[in-house]
Design an enzyme around this catalytic site. Sequence first.
Site, PDB file in Angstrom:
ATOM      1  N   THR A  87       0.873  -1.176   0.000  1.00 48.31           N
ATOM      2  CA  THR A  87       0.000   0.000   0.000  1.00 48.31           C
ATOM      3  C   THR A  87       0.908   1.224   0.000  1.00 48.31           C
ATOM      4  O   THR A  87       1.646   1.431   0.962  1.00 48.31           O
ATOM      5  CB  THR A  87      -0.894   0.015   1.254  1.00 48.31           C
ATOM      6  OG1 THR A  87      -1.631  -1.201   1.299  1.00 48.31           O
ATOM      7  CG2 THR A  87      -1.859   1.194   1.209  1.00 48.31           C
ATOM      8  N   LYS A 162      -7.832   1.307  -3.104  1.00 49.81           N
ATOM      9  CA  LYS A 162      -7.467   0.877  -1.740  1.00 49.81           C
ATOM     10  C   LYS A 162      -7.664   2.020  -0.737  1.00 49.81           C
ATOM     11  O   LYS A 162      -8.273   1.833   0.328  1.00 49.81           O
ATOM     12  CB  LYS A 162      -5.997   0.421  -1.750  1.00 49.81           C
ATOM     13  CG  LYS A 162      -5.366   0.205  -0.413  1.00 49.81           C
ATOM     14  CD  LYS A 162      -5.667  -1.142   0.159  1.00 49.81           C
ATOM     15  CE  LYS A 162      -5.124  -1.255   1.573  1.00 49.81           C
ATOM     16  NZ  LYS A 162      -5.518  -2.489   2.218  1.00 49.81           N
ATOM     17  N   LYS A 237      -1.825   4.946   8.605  1.00 49.65           N
ATOM     18  CA  LYS A 237      -1.026   5.037   7.365  1.00 49.65           C
ATOM     19  C   LYS A 237      -1.942   5.232   6.159  1.00 49.65           C
ATOM     20  O   LYS A 237      -1.727   6.117   5.327  1.00 49.65           O
ATOM     21  CB  LYS A 237      -0.191   3.754   7.199  1.00 49.65           C
ATOM     22  CG  LYS A 237       0.524   3.672   5.856  1.00 49.65           C
ATOM     23  CD  LYS A 237       1.152   2.311   5.569  1.00 49.65           C
ATOM     24  CE  LYS A 237       1.636   2.265   4.128  1.00 49.65           C
ATOM     25  NZ  LYS A 237       2.241   1.012   3.738  1.00 49.65           N
TER      26      LYS A 237
END
Length: 290
Positions: A87, A162, A237
Amino acid sequence: MKVGFIGLGNMGAPMAANLVKAGHDVTGYDVHAPMPEGVVGAISAAGAVKGAEVVITMLPNGAILRDVAAELIPAMEKGAVLCDCSTVDVASARAVAEQAAAAGLMALDAPVSGGVGGAAAGTLTFMAGGPEAAFETVKPLFDVMGRKAVHCGGAGAGQAAKICNNMILGVTMIATCEAFALADKLGLDRQKMFDVVSTSSGQSWSMNTYCPAPGVGPQSPADNDYKPGFAAELMLKDLRLSQEAAEGADADTPMGALAALLYERFVEDEGGRGLDFSAMLPRFEKRGRG
Ligand code: NAD
């Protein structure tokens, strides 16, 4: 297939192990982590990708991905696919895709959802951005490591999917936790709250599948002292990535911004580091409006 695998940490190791079990020929490299059984260790990232048809990276962040990609790209065979499953920020994903294309390679950004459990069980969801031909090449590997793979569009589209998904998840988890804490203060039983909301218009994955209240709903990290699961710092994050992307694209995301701020306080000042992201419920429970 001959596969190079760079980054064999919590996620990468079980993903690579599943590829080996399915009969693929996997050569790996990691700066620290040991090689999982059946993965041939290389002494450098470049060494792990020689002759590979597909190279998978599973790394901590975009800066590391850019460094590793700069080393890998010149060592890869023309026509091979560089598939990053980490990611990372959309800009890093697009920069790596451009460098790969300039070197006659194809690149995919293919981040995953499903966590360490999904990686071990081979039930991840992959969301991929990049050329259709690259997606088709890697699809048999996605099918081994996961249950579903969606081709979302061009370079960066996988990372976009995502961070949008996880921005919704962060916001709905906070909303679910604050609503439980309010229900407590109004004297509403948590089980009754679940019975109503999980079948009403307030329902969501956070409530129905991953209920943050211990002893209520299906088994979740709340039933295991909020051990992750999906750690609050990983949620932070992803929320930070969503806000960085929103700034770059001039998108107005006030709920995402507030979710990022609340998780930042939770992780950095309120003891939330190392707890599941649903531990926002005990946080709200202890607070008043002041
Ligand atoms: P991790 O820290 O366990 O693994 C990363 C690995 O990369 C480590 O083993 C590290 O030694 C290695 N590494 C770092 N720099 C390197 C370099 N220059 N060359 C080679 N190897 C290097 O992290 P993880 O939990 O496996 O997560 C990997 C990625 O997947 C992250 O981007 C994360 O956001 C994403 N992700 C994690 C989860 C999860 O639940 N853990 C879920 C979905 C997505």
